[in-house]
Design a protein around this motif. Structure first.
Motif, PDB file in Angstrom:
ATOM      1  N   ALA A  10     -55.553  85.572  68.627  1.00 55.94           N
ATOM      2  CA  ALA A  10     -54.499  84.353  68.997  1.00 55.94           C
ATOM      3  C   ALA A  10     -55.188  83.347  70.049  1.00 55.94           C
ATOM      4  N   VAL A  11     -55.701  83.847  71.033  1.00 58.62           N
ATOM      5  CA  VAL A  11     -56.182  83.103  72.237  1.00 58.62           C
ATOM      6  C   VAL A  11     -57.349  82.403  71.697  1.00 58.62           C
ATOM      7  N   ALA A  12     -58.234  82.854  70.831  1.00 60.33           N
ATOM      8  CA  ALA A  12     -59.503  82.292  70.605  1.00 60.33           C
ATOM      9  C   ALA A  12     -59.182  81.158  69.262  1.00 60.33           C
ATOM     10  N   ASP A  13     -58.241  81.529  68.429  1.00 62.43           N
ATOM     11  CA  ASP A  13     -57.576  80.572  67.449  1.00 62.43           C
ATOM     12  C   ASP A  13     -57.185  79.302  68.195  1.00 62.43           C
ATOM     13  N   ALA A  14     -56.253  79.625  69.574  1.00 62.72           N
ATOM     14  CA  ALA A  14     -55.715  78.273  69.847  1.00 62.72           C
ATOM     15  C   ALA A  14     -56.710  77.674  70.424  1.00 62.72           C
ATOM     16  N   LEU A  15     -57.798  78.232  71.234  1.00 58.77           N
ATOM     17  CA  LEU A  15     -58.815  77.472  71.725  1.00 58.77           C
ATOM     18  C   LEU A  15     -59.636  76.656  70.948  1.00 58.77           C
ATOM     19  N   ALA A  16     -59.888  77.239  69.733  1.00 56.94           N
ATOM     20  CA  ALA A  16     -60.677  76.614  68.671  1.00 56.94           C
ATOM     21  C   ALA A  16     -59.887  75.631  68.053  1.00 56.94           C
ATOM     22  N   ALA A  17     -58.549  75.625  67.866  1.00 56.60           N
ATOM     23  CA  ALA A  17     -57.852  74.501  67.291  1.00 56.60           C
ATOM     24  C   ALA A  17     -57.613  73.270  68.216  1.00 56.60           C
ATOM     25  N   ASN A  18     -57.880  73.539  69.684  1.00 54.82           N
ATOM     26  CA  ASN A  18     -57.549  72.704  70.730  1.00 54.82           C
ATOM     27  C   ASN A  18     -58.772  72.480  71.653  1.00 54.82           C
ATOM     28  N   PRO A  19     -59.812  71.879  71.328  1.00 53.90           N
ATOM     29  CA  PRO A  19     -61.067  72.034  71.889  1.00 53.90           C
ATOM     30  C   PRO A  19     -60.817  71.242  73.213  1.00 53.90           C
ATOM     31  N   ASP A  20     -59.825  70.228  73.586  1.00 55.07           N
ATOM     32  CA  ASP A  20     -59.809  69.746  74.617  1.00 55.07           C
ATOM     33  C   ASP A  20     -58.986  70.708  75.966  1.00 55.07           C
ATOM     34  N   LEU A  39     -57.824  94.046  76.394  1.00 55.06           N
ATOM     35  CA  LEU A  39     -57.585  92.700  76.321  1.00 55.06           C
ATOM     36  C   LEU A  39     -58.823  91.846  76.637  1.00 55.06           C
ATOM     37  N   ILE A  40     -59.104  92.035  77.710  1.00 54.50           N
ATOM     38  CA  ILE A  40     -60.663  90.976  78.323  1.00 54.50           C
ATOM     39  C   ILE A  40     -61.577  91.018  77.196  1.00 54.50           C
ATOM     40  N   ASP A  41     -61.854  92.469  76.801  1.00 52.20           N
ATOM     41  CA  ASP A  41     -63.025  92.317  75.742  1.00 52.20           C
ATOM     42  C   ASP A  41     -62.597  91.926  74.473  1.00 52.20           C
ATOM     43  N   ALA A  42     -61.238  92.175  74.122  1.00 49.42           N
ATOM     44  CA  ALA A  42     -60.935  91.327  72.896  1.00 49.42           C
ATOM     45  C   ALA A  42     -60.890  89.929  72.786  1.00 49.42           C
ATOM     46  N   ILE A  43     -60.497  89.503  73.851  1.00 43.78           N
ATOM     47  CA  ILE A  43     -60.587  87.855  74.123  1.00 43.78           C
ATOM     48  C   ILE A  43     -62.120  87.295  73.983  1.00 43.78           C
ATOM     49  N   TYR A  44     -62.926  87.956  74.677  1.00 44.22           N
ATOM     50  CA  TYR A  44     -64.495  87.594  74.594  1.00 44.22           C
ATOM     51  C   TYR A  44     -64.876  87.760  73.367  1.00 44.22           C
ATOM     52  N   ASP A  45     -64.670  88.752  72.701  1.00 40.61           N
ATOM     53  CA  ASP A  45     -65.179  89.066  71.396  1.00 40.61           C
ATOM     54  C   ASP A  45     -64.564  87.915  70.195  1.00 40.61           C
ATOM     55  N   ALA A  46     -63.318  88.026  70.404  1.00 40.82           N
ATOM     56  CA  ALA A  46     -62.649  87.020  69.375  1.00 40.82           C
ATOM     57  C   ALA A  46     -63.272  85.500  69.538  1.00 40.82           C
TER      58      ALA A  46
END
Length: 98
Positions: A10-20, A39-46
């Protein structure tokens, strides 16, 4: 307890959808240090899978204390991933985009 892999996606999707968008915060009350590690590993991997480059994450020092082998006064590298222990962060993880 939320599915931490799903939260990372979800973090990766949010950042990918909002490049700014330069950062995103995840509330982590009640999580243990082990939960934060996962959680940190999941965020970095995603984020890597989504093509989002992460500068680092900030964590609550109570939930995730600085390890003895830390390379910096308030941060350390784990598997090439920057983790900053920040007194200003309370019961959350802050993800910073590069």
């Amino acid at each position: 307890m939320p599915d931490l892999d799903e939260l990372g996606r979800a973090v990766a999707d949010a950042l990918a959808a909002n490049p700014d968008q330069k950062s995103i915060e995840i509330d982590t009350p009640g999580m243990t240090g082990r939960d934060i590690d996962v959680l940190i590993d999941a965020i970095y991997d995603a984020c890597a899978a989504a093509g989002v480059t992460i500068k680092g994450v900030k964590v609550d020092p109570i939930q995730h204390p600085l390890p003895m082998e830390a390379q910096y006064v308030n941060a350390y590298m784990r598997d090439g991933r920057l983790i900053v222990v920040d007194l200003e962060v309370d019961d959350k993880v802050v993800v910073r985009r590069k």
